[in-house]
Design a protein around this motif. Structure first.
Motif, PDB file in Angstrom:
ATOM      1  N   ASP A  99      36.269  19.889  23.152  1.00  0.00           N
ATOM      2  CA  ASP A  99      37.673  19.520  23.019  1.00  0.00           C
ATOM      3  C   ASP A  99      38.490  19.822  24.281  1.00  0.00           C
ATOM      4  N   GLY A 100      37.971  20.700  25.146  1.00  0.00           N
ATOM      5  CA  GLY A 100      38.661  20.999  26.395  1.00  0.00           C
ATOM      6  C   GLY A 100      39.605  22.173  26.328  1.00  0.00           C
ATOM      7  N   ARG A 101      40.247  22.394  25.192  1.00  0.00           N
ATOM      8  CA  ARG A 101      41.167  23.517  25.057  1.00  0.00           C
ATOM      9  C   ARG A 101      41.381  23.808  23.580  1.00  0.00           C
ATOM     10  N   ASP A 102      41.961  24.964  23.306  1.00  0.00           N
ATOM     11  CA  ASP A 102      42.318  25.362  21.951  1.00  0.00           C
ATOM     12  C   ASP A 102      43.830  25.428  21.897  1.00  0.00           C
ATOM     13  N   GLY A 103      44.434  24.504  21.161  1.00  0.00           N
ATOM     14  CA  GLY A 103      45.887  24.402  21.121  1.00  0.00           C
ATOM     15  C   GLY A 103      46.593  25.653  20.638  1.00  0.00           C
ATOM     16  N   ARG A 104      45.891  26.531  19.919  1.00  0.00           N
ATOM     17  CA  ARG A 104      46.504  27.762  19.434  1.00  0.00           C
ATOM     18  C   ARG A 104      46.988  28.648  20.581  1.00  0.00           C
ATOM     19  N   PHE A 105      46.379  28.500  21.760  1.00  0.00           N
ATOM     20  CA  PHE A 105      46.653  29.418  22.862  1.00  0.00           C
ATOM     21  C   PHE A 105      47.620  28.864  23.897  1.00  0.00           C
ATOM     22  N   ASP A 106      48.136  27.672  23.696  1.00  0.00           N
ATOM     23  CA  ASP A 106      48.984  27.046  24.712  1.00  0.00           C
ATOM     24  C   ASP A 106      50.158  27.937  25.121  1.00  0.00           C
ATOM     25  N   PHE A 155      49.057  37.664  25.327  1.00  0.00           N
ATOM     26  CA  PHE A 155      47.630  37.345  25.437  1.00  0.00           C
ATOM     27  C   PHE A 155      46.794  38.606  25.206  1.00  0.00           C
ATOM     28  N   LEU A 156      47.239  39.739  25.767  1.00  0.00           N
ATOM     29  CA  LEU A 156      46.538  41.008  25.562  1.00  0.00           C
ATOM     30  C   LEU A 156      46.558  41.398  24.086  1.00  0.00           C
ATOM     31  N   MET A 157      47.685  41.186  23.441  1.00  0.00           N
ATOM     32  CA  MET A 157      47.768  41.486  22.012  1.00  0.00           C
ATOM     33  C   MET A 157      46.744  40.675  21.222  1.00  0.00           C
ATOM     34  N   THR A 158      46.554  39.417  21.620  1.00  0.00           N
ATOM     35  CA  THR A 158      45.600  38.555  20.927  1.00  0.00           C
ATOM     36  C   THR A 158      44.180  39.078  21.076  1.00  0.00           C
ATOM     37  N   TRP A 159      43.810  39.510  22.282  1.00  0.00           N
ATOM     38  CA  TRP A 159      42.476  40.061  22.503  1.00  0.00           C
ATOM     39  C   TRP A 159      42.308  41.393  21.778  1.00  0.00           C
ATOM     40  N   THR A 160      43.379  42.203  21.733  1.00  0.00           N
ATOM     41  CA  THR A 160      43.324  43.469  21.006  1.00  0.00           C
ATOM     42  C   THR A 160      43.141  43.228  19.517  1.00  0.00           C
ATOM     43  N   ASN A 182      36.674  43.466  24.272  1.00  0.00           N
ATOM     44  CA  ASN A 182      37.745  42.472  24.322  1.00  0.00           C
ATOM     45  C   ASN A 182      38.756  42.775  25.411  1.00  0.00           C
ATOM     46  N   TRP A 183      39.003  44.047  25.688  1.00  0.00           N
ATOM     47  CA  TRP A 183      39.915  44.385  26.784  1.00  0.00           C
ATOM     48  C   TRP A 183      39.312  44.024  28.134  1.00  0.00           C
ATOM     49  N   VAL A 184      38.012  44.232  28.274  1.00  0.00           N
ATOM     50  CA  VAL A 184      37.344  43.857  29.528  1.00  0.00           C
ATOM     51  C   VAL A 184      37.362  42.339  29.698  1.00  0.00           C
ATOM     52  N   ALA A 185      37.083  41.600  28.621  1.00  0.00           N
ATOM     53  CA  ALA A 185      37.065  40.133  28.689  1.00  0.00           C
ATOM     54  C   ALA A 185      38.461  39.570  28.945  1.00  0.00           C
ATOM     55  N   PHE A 186      39.490  40.304  28.532  1.00  0.00           N
ATOM     56  CA  PHE A 186      40.868  39.848  28.727  1.00  0.00           C
ATOM     57  C   PHE A 186      41.205  39.697  30.209  1.00  0.00           C
ATOM     58  N   VAL A 187      40.684  40.591  31.044  1.00  0.00           N
ATOM     59  CA  VAL A 187      41.068  40.618  32.463  1.00  0.00           C
ATOM     60  C   VAL A 187      40.794  39.280  33.156  1.00  0.00           C
ATOM     61  N   PRO A 188      39.538  38.783  33.178  1.00  0.00           N
ATOM     62  CA  PRO A 188      39.315  37.488  33.837  1.00  0.00           C
ATOM     63  C   PRO A 188      39.967  36.332  33.090  1.00  0.00           C
ATOM     64  N   ALA A 189      40.058  36.445  31.755  1.00  0.00           N
ATOM     65  CA  ALA A 189      40.695  35.376  30.987  1.00  0.00           C
ATOM     66  C   ALA A 189      42.172  35.262  31.334  1.00  0.00           C
ATOM     67  N   ASN A 190      42.826  36.399  31.537  1.00  0.00           N
ATOM     68  CA  ASN A 190      44.244  36.392  31.884  1.00  0.00           C
ATOM     69  C   ASN A 190      44.465  35.867  33.289  1.00  0.00           C
ATOM     70  N   ILE A 191      43.567  36.219  34.200  1.00  0.00           N
ATOM     71  CA  ILE A 191      43.683  35.727  35.585  1.00  0.00           C
ATOM     72  C   ILE A 191      43.561  34.212  35.622  1.00  0.00           C
ATOM     73  N   ALA A 192      42.609  33.685  34.849  1.00  0.00           N
ATOM     74  CA  ALA A 192      42.368  32.238  34.831  1.00  0.00           C
ATOM     75  C   ALA A 192      43.250  31.510  33.824  1.00  0.00           C
ATOM     76  N   LYS A 193      43.991  32.252  33.028  1.00  0.00           N
ATOM     77  CA  LYS A 193      44.834  31.670  31.975  1.00  0.00           C
ATOM     78  C   LYS A 193      44.011  30.712  31.093  1.00  0.00           C
ATOM     79  N   THR A 194      42.901  31.220  30.607  1.00  0.00           N
ATOM     80  CA  THR A 194      42.023  30.385  29.790  1.00  0.00           C
ATOM     81  C   THR A 194      41.607  31.100  28.513  1.00  0.00           C
ATOM     82  N   GLU A 195      41.419  30.315  27.455  1.00  0.00           N
ATOM     83  CA  GLU A 195      40.956  30.827  26.175  1.00  0.00           C
ATOM     84  C   GLU A 195      39.526  30.388  25.886  1.00  0.00           C
ATOM     85  N   LYS A 255      48.590  32.140  26.196  1.00  0.00           N
ATOM     86  CA  LYS A 255      47.851  32.523  27.405  1.00  0.00           C
ATOM     87  C   LYS A 255      48.710  32.606  28.659  1.00  0.00           C
ATOM     88  N   VAL A 256      49.925  32.098  28.615  1.00  0.00           N
ATOM     89  CA  VAL A 256      50.815  32.180  29.777  1.00  0.00           C
ATOM     90  C   VAL A 256      51.656  33.458  29.756  1.00  0.00           C
TER      91      VAL A 256
END
Length: 291
Positions: free
Chosen positions: A117-124, A133-138, A50-63, A127-128
């Motif tokens: 659906d295009g997005r998950d409203g929980r992360f609006d 966001f890191l806490m969520t992946w942890t 999850n920490w590895v997956a967080f890196v590109p997800a954080n760069i792209a700001k996507t869930e 993810k910014v």
């Protein structure tokens, strides 16, 4: 440093500390690789993925790949446990198959839903904020590890027992829970895909018996895994029974039902039909629809 940032840091630390404590307890009686227990290795891998997956997800700001990563973590950790544990018995093999089937099915379902659906409203709002966001992946790493605790205790344990009555009961409970979860998800997906139901809430099928039948199925199937683990638990490994307790608390008190109930109340709270549905339908444990 803002209050939100401090909260995120504390959340990350607590998530890691809890994982370490459970890893230490589950390592009692676990098979080892060198001097390291397989149980502890599985816990570390859950966080690492999850920490590895967080890196590109954080760069792209996507869930978009959050739920998929969760399923991949379940599958990878379970396969690692099986690969590093010699002489798998029937109980271990059955539990391994259970977890893999569940993770593949749920991961595919959730990924398709996010894509549709295009997005998950929980992360609006999450993810910014990188720390949040890191806490969520942890927390997802912790979620996977705690949920798998009983299954890992079975697979990695040095104690082996015959596949007896208790294991049969646990298997049946798992099958019932899995069937309920799959049926509920399919019914809701079919309901939402019908244009005639746009803006409406589902009250048919299992959803007439419970407002969250999919979560009831989820809780039931992990309870089944815990039942299967009972004959092979000893010493500190009894701590792994935190698995079904954690699932119940997570879904009924933290991120599952409370969040969805608030959304539903905000969207349909003034709708008389919705108020009647809430009044006659239990929030979790199914019961036949009342008139």
């Amino acid at each position: 440093m803002s209050k939100q940032q401090r909260t995120s840091i504390v959340g990350i630390i607590l998530a890691v500390v809890v994982g370490v404590l459970v890893a230490l307890a589950g390592s009692d009686g676990s098979r080892t690789v060198g001097s390291i227990s397989v149980f502890a290795l599985c816990g570390a891998l859950a966080y690492l993925i999850n920490w590895v997956a967080f890196v590109p997800a954080n760069i792209a700001k996507t869930e978009h790949y959050f739920d998929l990563t969760g399923s991949i973590t379940y599958i990878t950790v379970t396969l690692l446990a099986a690969a590093l544990s010699d002489e798998l018995d029937a109980r271990s093999v059955v539990v391994t198959v259970m977890v893999l089937v569940w993770a593949l099915r749920l991961g595919t379902f959730l990924f398709r839903r996010v894509r549709r659906d295009g997005r998950d409203g929980r992360f609006d709002a999450i993810k910014v904020d990188p720390l949040r966001f890191l806490m969520t992946w942890t927390l997802q790493g912790l979620w996977v590890f705690l949920t798998l605790a009983c299954a890992l205790a079975i697979i990695t344990g040095t104690d082996r027992e015959d596949f007896g009555v208790v294991a049969v009961v646990g298997t049946i409970v798992w099958i019932i829970g899995f069937a309920i979860e799959v049926a509920a998800d399919r019914q809701k997906s079919a309901f939402k895909q019908d244009p005639a139901n746009d803006g409406r809430f589902i009250t048919s099928g299992l959803w007439a018996w419970s407002r969250h039948p999919n979560y009831f199925g989820e809780i039931t199937l992990w309870l089944g895994v815990a039942v299967m683990a009972l004959p092979v638990l000893s010493g500190w490994r009894w701590v792994t029974l935190i698995s079904p307790v954690f699932v119940v608390l997570l879904l009924t008190r933290i991120s599952g039902i409370p969040m969805l109930e608030r959304r539903a109340a905000k969207r349909w709270g003034d709708d008389v039909e919705f108020q009647e549905y809430v009044a006659r339908t239990p929030v979790l444990v199914p019961r036949p629809p009342s008139r």
